[in-house]
Design a protein around this motif. Structure first.
Motif, PDB file in Angstrom:
ATOM      1  N   SER A 150       0.727  -1.271   0.085  1.00  0.00           N
ATOM      2  CA  SER A 150       0.195   0.025   0.106  1.00  0.00           C
ATOM      3  C   SER A 150       0.736   1.143   0.042  1.00  0.00           C
ATOM      4  O   SER A 150       1.974   1.195   0.399  1.00  0.00           O
ATOM      5  CB  SER A 150      -1.043  -0.059   1.237  1.00  0.00           C
ATOM      6  OG  SER A 150      -0.128  -0.097   2.424  1.00  0.00           O
TER       7      SER A 150
ATOM      8  N   VAL B 152     -14.068  -0.598  -3.762  1.00  0.00           N
ATOM      9  CA  VAL B 152     -13.169  -0.419  -5.214  1.00  0.00           C
ATOM     10  C   VAL B 152     -14.116   0.812  -5.573  1.00  0.00           C
ATOM     11  O   VAL B 152     -15.046   0.673  -6.489  1.00  0.00           O
ATOM     12  CB  VAL B 152     -13.485  -1.354  -5.944  1.00  0.00           C
ATOM     13  CG1 VAL B 152     -12.768  -1.314  -7.251  1.00  0.00           C
ATOM     14  CG2 VAL B 152     -12.759  -2.759  -5.316  1.00  0.00           C
TER      15      VAL B 152
ATOM     16  N   HIS C 125      -7.345  -5.256   0.252  1.00  0.00           N
ATOM     17  CA  HIS C 125      -7.335  -4.037   0.345  1.00  0.00           C
ATOM     18  C   HIS C 125      -7.139  -3.220  -0.928  1.00  0.00           C
ATOM     19  O   HIS C 125      -6.057  -3.484  -1.421  1.00  0.00           O
ATOM     20  CB  HIS C 125      -6.566  -3.352   1.672  1.00  0.00           C
ATOM     21  CG  HIS C 125      -6.781  -3.731   2.852  1.00  0.00           C
ATOM     22  ND1 HIS C 125      -5.706  -3.988   3.808  1.00  0.00           N
ATOM     23  CD2 HIS C 125      -7.708  -4.216   3.421  1.00  0.00           C
ATOM     24  CE1 HIS C 125      -6.340  -4.272   4.884  1.00  0.00           C
ATOM     25  NE2 HIS C 125      -7.714  -4.589   4.775  1.00  0.00           N
ATOM     26  N   LEU C 126      -8.027  -2.412  -1.312  1.00  0.00           N
ATOM     27  CA  LEU C 126      -7.911  -2.117  -2.934  1.00  0.00           C
ATOM     28  C   LEU C 126      -8.304  -0.455  -2.605  1.00  0.00           C
ATOM     29  O   LEU C 126      -8.250   0.338  -3.915  1.00  0.00           O
ATOM     30  CB  LEU C 126      -9.088  -2.694  -3.700  1.00  0.00           C
ATOM     31  CG  LEU C 126      -8.653  -3.976  -3.964  1.00  0.00           C
ATOM     32  CD1 LEU C 126      -9.574  -4.756  -4.864  1.00  0.00           C
ATOM     33  CD2 LEU C 126      -7.252  -4.096  -4.671  1.00  0.00           C
ATOM     34  N   ARG C 127      -8.626   0.027  -1.732  1.00  0.00           N
ATOM     35  CA  ARG C 127      -9.085   1.444  -1.564  1.00  0.00           C
ATOM     36  C   ARG C 127      -8.042   2.551  -1.766  1.00  0.00           C
ATOM     37  O   ARG C 127      -7.027   2.222  -2.013  1.00  0.00           O
ATOM     38  CB  ARG C 127      -9.815   1.831  -0.139  1.00  0.00           C
ATOM     39  CG  ARG C 127     -10.069   3.108   0.245  1.00  0.00           C
ATOM     40  CD  ARG C 127     -10.277   3.442   1.508  1.00  0.00           C
ATOM     41  NE  ARG C 127     -11.280   2.284   2.330  1.00  0.00           N
ATOM     42  CZ  ARG C 127     -12.334   2.501   2.161  1.00  0.00           C
ATOM     43  NH1 ARG C 127     -13.063   3.729   1.675  1.00  0.00           N
ATOM     44  NH2 ARG C 127     -12.970   1.753   2.784  1.00  0.00           N
ATOM     45  N   GLY C 128      -8.460   3.641  -2.461  1.00  0.00           N
ATOM     46  CA  GLY C 128      -7.830   4.794  -2.870  1.00  0.00           C
ATOM     47  C   GLY C 128      -7.035   4.632  -4.175  1.00  0.00           C
ATOM     48  O   GLY C 128      -5.988   5.151  -4.421  1.00  0.00           O
ATOM     49  N   ASN C 129      -7.394   3.773  -5.006  1.00  0.00           N
ATOM     50  CA  ASN C 129      -6.727   3.448  -6.342  1.00  0.00           C
ATOM     51  C   ASN C 129      -7.745   4.518  -7.470  1.00  0.00           C
ATOM     52  O   ASN C 129      -9.034   4.363  -7.224  1.00  0.00           O
ATOM     53  CB  ASN C 129      -6.621   2.128  -6.672  1.00  0.00           C
ATOM     54  CG  ASN C 129      -5.407   1.521  -6.326  1.00  0.00           C
ATOM     55  OD1 ASN C 129      -4.244   1.780  -6.330  1.00  0.00           O
ATOM     56  ND2 ASN C 129      -5.840   0.924  -5.214  1.00  0.00           N
TER      57      ASN C 129
ATOM     58  N   ASP D 118     -12.111  -3.872   1.174  1.00  0.00           N
ATOM     59  CA  ASP D 118     -12.697  -2.538   1.756  1.00  0.00           C
ATOM     60  C   ASP D 118     -13.532  -1.911   0.860  1.00  0.00           C
ATOM     61  O   ASP D 118     -14.652  -1.504   1.007  1.00  0.00           O
ATOM     62  CB  ASP D 118     -11.504  -1.681   2.225  1.00  0.00           C
ATOM     63  CG  ASP D 118     -10.287  -1.487   0.938  1.00  0.00           C
ATOM     64  OD1 ASP D 118     -10.520  -2.141   0.110  1.00  0.00           O
ATOM     65  OD2 ASP D 118      -9.269  -0.956   1.200  1.00  0.00           O
TER      66      ASP D 118
ATOM     67  N   SER E  52      -2.364  -6.046   0.630  1.00  0.00           N
ATOM     68  CA  SER E  52      -3.082  -4.674   0.828  1.00  0.00           C
ATOM     69  C   SER E  52      -2.420  -4.275  -0.465  1.00  0.00           C
ATOM     70  O   SER E  52      -1.239  -4.297  -0.970  1.00  0.00           O
ATOM     71  CB  SER E  52      -2.516  -4.020   1.741  1.00  0.00           C
ATOM     72  OG  SER E  52      -2.874  -4.695   2.990  1.00  0.00           O
TER      73      SER E  52
ATOM     74  N   HIS F 278      -3.966  -0.897  -1.307  1.00  0.00           N
ATOM     75  CA  HIS F 278      -4.657   0.330  -1.341  1.00  0.00           C
ATOM     76  C   HIS F 278      -3.794   1.185  -1.519  1.00  0.00           C
ATOM     77  O   HIS F 278      -2.525   1.610  -1.173  1.00  0.00           O
ATOM     78  CB  HIS F 278      -5.476   0.446  -0.146  1.00  0.00           C
ATOM     79  CG  HIS F 278      -4.799   0.423   0.986  1.00  0.00           C
ATOM     80  ND1 HIS F 278      -4.311  -0.833   1.512  1.00  0.00           N
ATOM     81  CD2 HIS F 278      -4.345   1.196   2.064  1.00  0.00           C
ATOM     82  CE1 HIS F 278      -3.894  -0.714   2.883  1.00  0.00           C
ATOM     83  NE2 HIS F 278      -3.760   0.474   3.195  1.00  0.00           N
ATOM     84  N   TYR F 279      -4.370   2.622  -2.227  1.00  0.00           N
ATOM     85  CA  TYR F 279      -3.630   3.959  -2.438  1.00  0.00           C
ATOM     86  C   TYR F 279      -2.304   3.654  -3.285  1.00  0.00           C
ATOM     87  O   TYR F 279      -1.220   3.784  -2.891  1.00  0.00           O
ATOM     88  CB  TYR F 279      -3.290   4.678  -1.016  1.00  0.00           C
ATOM     89  CG  TYR F 279      -4.476   5.182  -0.463  1.00  0.00           C
ATOM     90  CD1 TYR F 279      -4.889   6.254  -0.649  1.00  0.00           C
ATOM     91  CD2 TYR F 279      -4.937   4.301   0.695  1.00  0.00           C
ATOM     92  CE1 TYR F 279      -6.352   6.825   0.007  1.00  0.00           C
ATOM     93  CE2 TYR F 279      -6.252   4.798   1.289  1.00  0.00           C
ATOM     94  CZ  TYR F 279      -6.812   5.914   0.979  1.00  0.00           C
ATOM     95  OH  TYR F 279      -7.947   6.364   1.614  1.00  0.00           O
TER      96      TYR F 279
END
Length: 370
Positions: free
Chosen positions: A135, A213, A181-185, A211, A157, A159-160
């Motif tokens: 991440s 997408v 965890h894939l958030r923030g892309n 988390d 992870s 994310h971001y």
């Protein structure tokens, strides 16, 4: 006497100080737990991996430093290492052979660095990884064979980073995955994301944790979680590629069809715009083919022809047997009826002959009486 004892005590203390570092030397910038075999070098302003690391080290913490690169020999003398934390550094380059000797590595944390890409050989030897944290980097894509080495991974992870798409083939091989965890892309939710959407729905249905997408494009899907985007917004994609959707629908029951691998998008040559019900903000070019469809296996084609021939042959034999049976039955019945009619005719003739005979016997008797 006291002087002698003091000298003996000093000698014993010096020998102890000499022997302990020899048993488990600790770099001067770090603190070490010799019993647990843990080396903590975090927040020491290091620019390189320390050289004086003991081969029996099990856990190494190097986060919050200024390390910029990892050479191929950085961990060569630490084959038993299980936990490696390199978070919050300035790493931009990692040698593909840096983890070659770390076959027992279970946790690798590379969060909050400046990594742009991962070499497919980097994690090829880390077969026992259970936790991988990438991440807060600048990763725009994952190598195609990355997941082939992860047979025990439970936490991933990503994310971001700068991921705009993620092929489901990167995730299908991760059979032990529990948390993703894939958030923030900056996810680009176009036609190519339908495969990932189906995989995510199956993964969460089985109890997996994801988390979010959140789509950043197109405008009609902005800030919406891909899992919750209705399929109607992919109407243009499904209109021009129903076969792709049906090829992926097996993800809903968690099984992969043996004849279908990752399916590319077909090359649609259809009208665009309102004629296809194209959703606002989703250009048609995102539904175009990226590669040629996979050719059908010759072995499967031959098997299909053989099976079809066998089935057709069986059907023809059954029809032929039915025809023969029908003809035979009809012939037997016709013969039976002919014989029955013949017997009835003979019986009628015999009755008529008997009646004629009685009349002839009666006439002489009447004449005699007269």
């Amino acid at each position: 006497m006291s002087i002698v004892l003091s000298s003996g005590g000093v000698l014993f203390a010096l020998s102890t100080l000499i022997l302990v570092p020899a048993a488990f030397p600790c770099p001067k910038e770090c603190s070490c737990d010799r019993q647990a075999k843990v080396v903590d070098c975090q927040g020491q302003g290091l620019y390189d991996i320390p050289n004086e690391l003991h081969p029996e080290t099990l856990e190494l913490y190097l986060q919050n430093n200024h390390i910029r690169g990892i050479s191929s020999t950085a961990f060569r003398e630490m084959p038993q290492l299980q936990v490696l934390n390199l978070a919050n550094n300035s790493i931009t380059m990692i040698s593909p052979r840096a983890l070659l000797e770390l076959r027992g590595l279970r946790s690798l944390i590379l969060a909050n660095n400046s990594i742009r890409e991962l070499n497919r050989r980097l994690l090829g030897s880390a077969l026992n990884l259970t936790q991988l944290d990438l991440s807060y980097n600048n990763i725009a894509g994952l190598p195609g064979a990355l997941a082939d080495s992860f047979h025990h991974l439970t936490h991933l992870s990503l994310h971001y980073n700068r991921l705009t798409k993620l092929d489901r083939t990167h995730l299908e091989a991760l059979e032990t995955l529990e948390v993703l965890h894939l958030r923030g892309n900056p996810w680009k939710c176009d036609c190519q994301m339908i495969g990932l959407k189906l995989w995510l729905e199956t993964f969460t249905f089985k109890g997996g944790v994801v988390d979010a997408v959140a789509c950043t494009w197109p405008d009609a899907m902005q800030e919406r979680d891909l899992r919750h985007v209705p399929y109607e917004l992919f109407h243009a994609c499904m209109t021009t590629s129903y076969s792709y959707l049906f090829a992926n629908i097996h993800h809903l029951d968690g099984q992969r069809h043996p004849l279908h691998g990752p399916q590319p998008w077909p090359s649609p040559k259809a009208p665009t715009g309102p004629e296809l019900g194209l959703s606002a903000g989703m250009p048609m070019q995102d539904c175009e083919a990226k590669q040629k469809p996979r050719a059908v296996s010759l072995r499967h084609a031959i098997a299909t022809v053989v099976i079809t021939g066998v089935v057709c042959g069986i059907v023809i034999l059954m029809m032929l047997a039915a025809a023969i049976y029908g003809c035979t039955y009809a012939a037997v019945m016709a013969k039976y009826h002919r014989q029955l009619k013949k017997q009835q005719k003979q019986a009628g003739e015999e009755v008529e002959a008997g009646a004629l005979g009685r009349e002839e016997d009666k006439e002489p008797l009447e004449n005699a009486i007269a």
